[in-house]
Design an enzyme around this catalytic site. Sequence first.
Site, PDB file in Angstrom:
ATOM      1  N   SER A   1     -22.450 -24.671 -24.638  1.00  0.00           N
ATOM      2  CA  SER A   1     -23.667 -24.961 -25.379  1.00  0.00           C
ATOM      3  C   SER A   1     -23.959 -23.844 -26.390  1.00  0.00           C
ATOM      4  O   SER A   1     -24.692 -24.066 -27.347  1.00  0.00           O
ATOM      5  CB  SER A   1     -24.840 -25.089 -24.409  1.00  0.00           C
ATOM      6  OG  SER A   1     -24.975 -23.879 -23.680  1.00  0.00           O
TER       7      SER A   1
ATOM      8  N   TYR B   1     -28.719 -26.157 -22.968  1.00  0.00           N
ATOM      9  CA  TYR B   1     -28.503 -27.436 -22.294  1.00  0.00           C
ATOM     10  C   TYR B   1     -29.164 -27.441 -20.904  1.00  0.00           C
ATOM     11  O   TYR B   1     -29.371 -28.502 -20.326  1.00  0.00           O
ATOM     12  CB  TYR B   1     -27.001 -27.681 -22.075  1.00  0.00           C
ATOM     13  CG  TYR B   1     -26.226 -28.181 -23.278  1.00  0.00           C
ATOM     14  CD1 TYR B   1     -26.733 -28.136 -24.582  1.00  0.00           C
ATOM     15  CD2 TYR B   1     -24.943 -28.695 -23.108  1.00  0.00           C
ATOM     16  CE1 TYR B   1     -25.984 -28.584 -25.656  1.00  0.00           C
ATOM     17  CE2 TYR B   1     -24.194 -29.159 -24.183  1.00  0.00           C
ATOM     18  CZ  TYR B   1     -24.720 -29.096 -25.458  1.00  0.00           C
ATOM     19  OH  TYR B   1     -23.974 -29.546 -26.526  1.00  0.00           O
ATOM     20  N   GLY B   2     -29.425 -26.240 -20.386  1.00  0.00           N
ATOM     21  CA  GLY B   2     -29.824 -26.076 -18.988  1.00  0.00           C
ATOM     22  C   GLY B   2     -31.047 -26.865 -18.555  1.00  0.00           C
ATOM     23  O   GLY B   2     -31.199 -27.191 -17.385  1.00  0.00           O
TER      24      GLY B   2
ATOM     25  N   CYS C   1     -18.919 -24.379 -19.629  1.00  0.00           N
ATOM     26  CA  CYS C   1     -20.372 -24.436 -19.478  1.00  0.00           C
ATOM     27  C   CYS C   1     -20.632 -25.168 -18.165  1.00  0.00           C
ATOM     28  O   CYS C   1     -20.155 -26.296 -17.984  1.00  0.00           O
ATOM     29  CB  CYS C   1     -20.966 -25.203 -20.659  1.00  0.00           C
ATOM     30  SG  CYS C   1     -22.729 -25.552 -20.509  1.00  0.00           S
ATOM     31  N   ASN C   2     -21.342 -24.513 -17.271  1.00  0.00           N
ATOM     32  CA  ASN C   2     -21.608 -25.152 -15.970  1.00  0.00           C
ATOM     33  C   ASN C   2     -22.480 -26.374 -16.124  1.00  0.00           C
ATOM     34  O   ASN C   2     -22.305 -27.376 -15.428  1.00  0.00           O
ATOM     35  CB  ASN C   2     -22.282 -24.154 -15.030  1.00  0.00           C
ATOM     36  CG  ASN C   2     -21.307 -23.119 -14.540  1.00  0.00           C
ATOM     37  OD1 ASN C   2     -20.653 -23.301 -13.532  1.00  0.00           O
ATOM     38  ND2 ASN C   2     -21.174 -22.026 -15.278  1.00  0.00           N
ATOM     39  N   THR C   3     -23.458 -26.303 -17.020  1.00  0.00           N
ATOM     40  CA  THR C   3     -24.391 -27.417 -17.182  1.00  0.00           C
ATOM     41  C   THR C   3     -23.642 -28.657 -17.671  1.00  0.00           C
ATOM     42  O   THR C   3     -23.823 -29.758 -17.137  1.00  0.00           O
ATOM     43  CB  THR C   3     -25.525 -27.022 -18.156  1.00  0.00           C
ATOM     44  OG1 THR C   3     -26.021 -25.738 -17.776  1.00  0.00           O
ATOM     45  CG2 THR C   3     -26.635 -28.031 -18.135  1.00  0.00           C
TER      46      THR C   3
ATOM     47  N   THR D   1     -22.202 -19.430 -17.446  1.00  0.00           N
ATOM     48  CA  THR D   1     -21.280 -18.559 -18.174  1.00  0.00           C
ATOM     49  C   THR D   1     -22.005 -17.500 -19.011  1.00  0.00           C
ATOM     50  O   THR D   1     -21.374 -16.584 -19.520  1.00  0.00           O
ATOM     51  CB  THR D   1     -20.338 -19.407 -19.054  1.00  0.00           C
ATOM     52  OG1 THR D   1     -21.122 -20.274 -19.890  1.00  0.00           O
ATOM     53  CG2 THR D   1     -19.422 -20.255 -18.199  1.00  0.00           C
TER      54      THR D   1
HETATM   55  N1  DGL Z   1     -23.676 -21.434 -20.479  1.00  0.00           N
HETATM   56  C1  DGL Z   1     -24.354 -22.552 -19.890  1.00  0.00           C
HETATM   57  C2  DGL Z   1     -23.902 -22.754 -18.440  1.00  0.00           C
HETATM   58  O1  DGL Z   1     -22.929 -22.208 -18.006  1.00  0.00           O
HETATM   59  C3  DGL Z   1     -25.855 -22.428 -19.887  1.00  0.00           C
HETATM   60  C4  DGL Z   1     -26.537 -22.273 -21.168  1.00  0.00           C
HETATM   61  C5  DGL Z   1     -27.512 -23.379 -21.495  1.00  0.00           C
HETATM   62  O2  DGL Z   1     -28.482 -23.599 -20.736  1.00  0.00           O
HETATM   63  O3  DGL Z   1     -27.285 -23.995 -22.512  1.00  0.00           O
HETATM   64  O4  DGL Z   1     -24.500 -23.480 -17.711  1.00  0.00           O
END
Ligand code: DGL
Length: 274
Positions: free
Chosen positions: A11, A42-43, A73-75, A193
Amino acid sequence: MKNSPIGVFDSGFGGLTILKEILQVLPEHDFIYMGDNARAPYGDKDFEKVHEYTLQSVQWFFQQGCPLVILACNTASAKALRTIQQKDLPFIDSNKRVLGVIRPTSEVIGSFSQSKHIGVLGTTGTIQSQSYIIEIEKFSPDIIVSQEACPEWVSLIEKNEMETPDADYHVKKHIDQILTSDKQIDTLLLACTHYPLLMKKIKEHTPPGISIISQGGIVAKSLLNYLDRHPDIAENCTKNANYQFFTTGDPDDFNNHASMFFEKQIVAKKLILP
Ligand code: DGL
């Protein structure tokens, strides 16, 4: 010269902490990184939005010739990956592959804990999706997983406020909460991340004896392993050590932040998605 890079998506800036580690093990490959900074974070977005934005991004990577895209990106991995793999890819191009960061992390995280009690720290979206609870259970059913959403952390990082009293407050608050919820936790997983950028503060507020694990090295090793096991995909990925960077946000802002996340100077190009 044929250029079929591996795509790395986030994101925003966070995926650079993953790409940095991937380059340690696969420096000869071509990579294209894209951060959807204009629409981050994105969270806190719902499933539909995260799927829509991630799918648009994945299609863009395919247009750039990527045979393989990593959702760093985990989300996006929690909220969009499964739909993309199962519903979208068969229609778009069944020879392409999209991988995430949750499964490779869940496969090995159990081995980091002696007490078998792990704390997962992530965005609201990742935590609400329960993805880590579901995935860790598959690989290590004996592990007890506690979760904590840390909604302020990404914005502290994106605003470069990692050394402020605000950072102390919000980091201490969430570390205390998760460690109080299960006193046997001996391993904290940074399941976002972005969070490695807060490592200094997280360490300051974590009692000694608790390991703090970030995902970069884990995902890099898993990708190396994946390419070994899938020569059909690996042979489509070109190796000219060519790295390109794109952002949907402001390239100057991206370049300034990126050197912090990536620990190298970056010159990103502006991308406008539909
Ligand atoms: N880097 C994103 C993750 O690993 C989170 C950042 C976001 O909320 O956009 O979830």
